[in-house]
Design an enzyme around this catalytic site. Structure first.
Site, short mmCIF file in Angstrom:
data_model
loop_
_atom_site.label_atom_id
_atom_site.label_comp_id
_atom_site.label_asym_id
_atom_site.label_seq_id
_atom_site.Cartn_x
_atom_site.Cartn_y
_atom_site.Cartn_z
N CYS A 136 -13.44 -7.57 -5.43
CA CYS A 136 -13.03 -6.16 -5.31
C CYS A 136 -14.19 -5.25 -5.70
CB CYS A 136 -11.83 -5.89 -6.20
SG CYS A 136 -12.06 -6.46 -7.87
N GLU B 169 -3.89 -2.57 -8.77
CA GLU B 169 -5.36 -2.71 -8.66
C GLU B 169 -5.63 -3.15 -7.24
OE1 GLU B 169 -7.47 -1.93 -10.85
OE2 GLU B 169 -6.23 -1.84 -12.65
N LYS C 186 3.75 -14.60 -9.25
CA LYS C 186 3.55 -15.26 -7.95
C LYS C 186 2.07 -15.17 -7.60
CE LYS C 186 3.27 -13.94 -3.78
NZ LYS C 186 2.16 -14.83 -3.33
N GLU D 19 -12.94 -1.55 3.82
CA GLU D 19 -13.21 -2.76 3.04
C GLU D 19 -13.27 -3.96 3.99
OE1 GLU D 19 -10.21 -4.43 0.37
OE2 GLU D 19 -11.75 -4.58 -1.18
P1 NAD Z 1 -3.15 -9.09 -0.30
O1 NAD Z 1 -2.78 -7.66 -0.52
O2 NAD Z 1 -3.08 -9.62 1.07
O3 NAD Z 1 -2.23 -10.04 -1.20
C1 NAD Z 1 -2.16 -9.88 -2.59
C2 NAD Z 1 -0.88 -10.52 -3.09
O4 NAD Z 1 0.22 -9.77 -2.59
C3 NAD Z 1 -0.67 -11.96 -2.63
O5 NAD Z 1 -0.13 -12.73 -3.67
C4 NAD Z 1 0.35 -11.80 -1.51
O6 NAD Z 1 1.15 -12.94 -1.31
C5 NAD Z 1 1.18 -10.65 -2.04
N1 NAD Z 1 1.97 -9.94 -1.05
C6 NAD Z 1 1.73 -9.80 0.27
N2 NAD Z 1 2.73 -9.09 0.85
C7 NAD Z 1 3.60 -8.77 -0.12
C8 NAD Z 1 4.82 -8.05 -0.14
N3 NAD Z 1 5.37 -7.52 0.97
N4 NAD Z 1 5.46 -7.90 -1.32
C9 NAD Z 1 4.93 -8.42 -2.45
N5 NAD Z 1 3.79 -9.13 -2.48
C10 NAD Z 1 3.12 -9.30 -1.33
O7 NAD Z 1 -4.62 -9.25 -0.92
P2 NAD Z 1 -5.54 -10.54 -0.95
O8 NAD Z 1 -6.05 -10.80 0.42
O9 NAD Z 1 -4.86 -11.63 -1.68
O10 NAD Z 1 -6.73 -10.05 -1.88
C11 NAD Z 1 -7.80 -9.27 -1.42
C12 NAD Z 1 -7.59 -7.82 -1.79
O11 NAD Z 1 -7.38 -7.72 -3.19
C13 NAD Z 1 -8.81 -6.97 -1.49
O12 NAD Z 1 -8.39 -5.74 -0.96
C14 NAD Z 1 -9.45 -6.78 -2.87
O13 NAD Z 1 -10.24 -5.63 -2.99
C15 NAD Z 1 -8.24 -6.72 -3.73
N6 NAD Z 1 -8.57 -7.01 -5.12
C16 NAD Z 1 -8.58 -5.97 -6.01
C17 NAD Z 1 -8.93 -6.20 -7.33
C18 NAD Z 1 -8.96 -5.07 -8.32
O14 NAD Z 1 -8.95 -5.34 -9.51
N7 NAD Z 1 -8.99 -3.82 -7.88
C19 NAD Z 1 -9.27 -7.49 -7.74
C20 NAD Z 1 -9.25 -8.52 -6.81
C21 NAD Z 1 -8.90 -8.28 -5.50
#
Ligand code: NAD
Length: 496
Positions: free
Chosen positions: A286, A252, A177, A387
């Site tokens: 990230c 991650e 997803k 963050e």
């Molecule tokens: P997010 O946590 O809001 O969403 C990530 C994913 O999780 C999306 O696909 C979202 O639809 C899904 N999601 C949301 N609620 C959920 C639930 N209850 N159950 C299952 N899935 C759910 O993050 P974002 O805004 O998409 O991305 C930004 C974040 O991602 C930042 O914190 C960034 O640091 C992190 N990030 C980390 C890495 C890494 O490798 N460490 C890489 C890229 C981004």
């Protein structure tokens, strides 16, 4: 303006709508009036179909020899290469980052596909001497089954590729997803894998939001592992949902990465690194450098140069080749960044540059924010601890190398850190001491290559790694095998 693409889920080799018929729009963050694509808003019914398809495809895919699986990945890599510019332009339209960066994002998928195709002929286990004569000891990898994948919007093709490709080469099947803000790039990746010859059901894509489609994948009993990249808040929730069944989980999550600039560092290099580390991808990486700890001897000079470069950054539509920094991803992100700027001001940090959303003519329809520099930031301030995930950098003065290390480590995250110094001893000490999964010397906190492990410590990750051979550990299970070819009854067998 192009007309919107009408996209579907990919389940059991077919492009299908959500059973409910619901849809959502994927809009351009540089110009909200443009609908880039329309996707199904899936729920648990669609997820169940996808998991059943992946489970049905697993027995055959698991037994397909890895070099044959690799051929499909290799063809996909070639196909991605041919389409690179086109895919990059579509990604800029849905995600906003500049074309150089979206080309880089597609390139990561290409590199990962070639790398994992190579692993199809390696995937080494161990052979090791046994304690007994006429006994053979070895370890080999087994796939896990159906892997559920949930990805963020900031690397819309690279991150799905970092998960799907190692999972496939290990013999797993997939339900993914992508983030609701950027599903199109993942859609293209899955389409290209299917065109490269992936059998039906091996990869399934279900578009939708986290609370419905994401949650349904996490809790589905047919999903044997979850690989999640996103915020630490959602990651914690996913971990809690996986815990009752001890579901295997790869996380991650967020970062608060630091660049440390020492008094002996090359300042031009450090300013350049700080600029791209902090404002590349509009600070929405990230690994973005959101803290710069600078030795007091060079603090004023460093700030002067940095602010001069930041003020000259051209903010605009990522499709324009002159643009250096694109928009934020959505309204929530714009509001969050604005909120943190106010918090920084209230905490007593000095706003040296930026600090406002842009609403003048070329920016009026998008989520643009000025690149922002705070000086005189204290390490404990919220802007230096939390963050922000936007174009805001906190510059923190320090007295010594040791103080820089302490400040650098004193956050809850542990993804990436870097040091600018000409002293090789300091570089190695910093490498040893920084509590991060990635570390750079005389380079910014960004720029990971796909053949080394990638991931973070503390509240950034849970010990698994993506990329490199380490990704195979994330997506497979070790099995140790002992073969006795002496033909004699051993002590244990006699006793039992
Ligand atoms: P997010 O946590 O809001 O969403 C990530 C994913 O999780 C999306 O696909 C979202 O639809 C899904 N999601 C949301 N609620 C959920 C639930 N209850 N159950 C299952 N899935 C759910 O993050 P974002 O805004 O998409 O991305 C930004 C974040 O991602 C930042 O914190 C960034 O640091 C992190 N990030 C980390 C890495 C890494 O490798 N460490 C890489 C890229 C981004």
């Amino acid at each position: 303006m192009n007309s919107p693409k009408i996209c579907k889920n990919f389940i059991e080799g077919e492009w299908v709508d959500a059973v409910s018929g619901a849809v959502f729009e994927d809009r351009n963050p540089a110009d909200q009036s443009e609908i880039v694509a329309v996707f199904p808003r899936s729920d648990s019914t669609d997820v169940t179909h996808a998991v059943e398809a992946a489970a049905a495809a697993f027995p055959r895919w698991r037994l397909t020899p890895a070099p044959r699986r690799a051929e499909i990945l290799f063809h996909a890599a070639q196909h991605l290469e041919k389409l690179k510019d086109e895919l990059a332009a579509e990604m800029t339209r849905e995600m906003g980052k500049i074309l150089d960066e979206t080309r880089g994002d597609v390139q990561e998928a290409i590199d990962m596909a070639y790398f994992m195709a190579g692993e199809g002929r390696r995937m080494y286990g161990q052979t090791t001497p046994s304690e007994l004569p006429s006994k053979f000891a070895m370890s080999l990898r087994s796939p896990l089954g159906v892997c559920g994948m949930i990805t963020p919007w900031n690397f819309p093709m690279a991150i799905p590729a970092w998960k799907i490709l190692p999972a496939l080469i290990c013999g797993n099947t997939v339900v993914i997803k992508p983030a609701e803000d950027t599903p199109l790039s993942c859609y293209h990746l899955v389409r290209i894998l299917a065109e490269a010859g992936l059998p039906r059901g091996v990869v399934n894509l279900v578009a939708g939001n986290g609370a419905q489609a994401g949650e349904a994948i996490v809790v589905h009993p047919g999903v044997k592992m979850i690989s999640f990249t996103g915020s630490s808040e959602v990651g914690r929730h996913v971990a809690e949902r996986c815990a009752p069944e001890f579901k295997r989980l790869h996380l991650e999550m967020g970062g608060k990465n630091v660049i440390m600039v020492m008094e002996d560092g090359n300042l031009d290099l450090a300013v350049d690194g700080a600029l791209w580390g902090a404002f590349g991808t509009t600070g929405q990486r990230c690994t973005a450098a959101s803290r710069i700890v600078v030795h007091k001897e060079v603090y004023v000079e460093f700030l002067e140069h940095l602010v001069e470069r930041v003020r000259a950054l051209r903010v605009g539509d990522g499709l324009d080749p002159a643009t250096q920094m694109g928009p934020l991803i959505n309204r929530d992100a714009l509001d969050k960044v604005s909120r943190y700027v106010q918090i920084g001001i209230q905490e007593g940090a000095r706003l040296l540059s930026g600090g406002h959303a842009l609403s003048d003519s070329p920016h009026a329809n998008g989520f643009f924010f000025e690149p922002t520099v705070f000086a005189n930031v204290q390490p404990g301030m919220r802007i230096a601890q939390e963050e922000i995930f936007g174009p805001v950098v906190s510059v923190i003065p320090c007295d010594s190398f040791e103080a820089a290390i302490e400040i650098g480590n004193n956050v809850r995250y542990g993804l990436s850190a870097s040091i600018y110094t000409q002293d090789v001893n300091r570089a190695f000490v910093a490498m040893r001491e920084m509590e991060t999964g990635v570390f750079y010397v005389n380079a910014p906190t960004i720029g990971a290559e796909i053949h080394l492990p990638f991931g973070g410590t503390k509240q950034t990750g849970n010990g698994h790694r993506e990329a490199g051979v380490a990704a195979l550990d994330t997506f497979s299970e070790w099995k140790s095998v002992y073969v006795d070819y002496s033909g004699r009854l051993q002590r244990a067998q006699i006793d039992s």
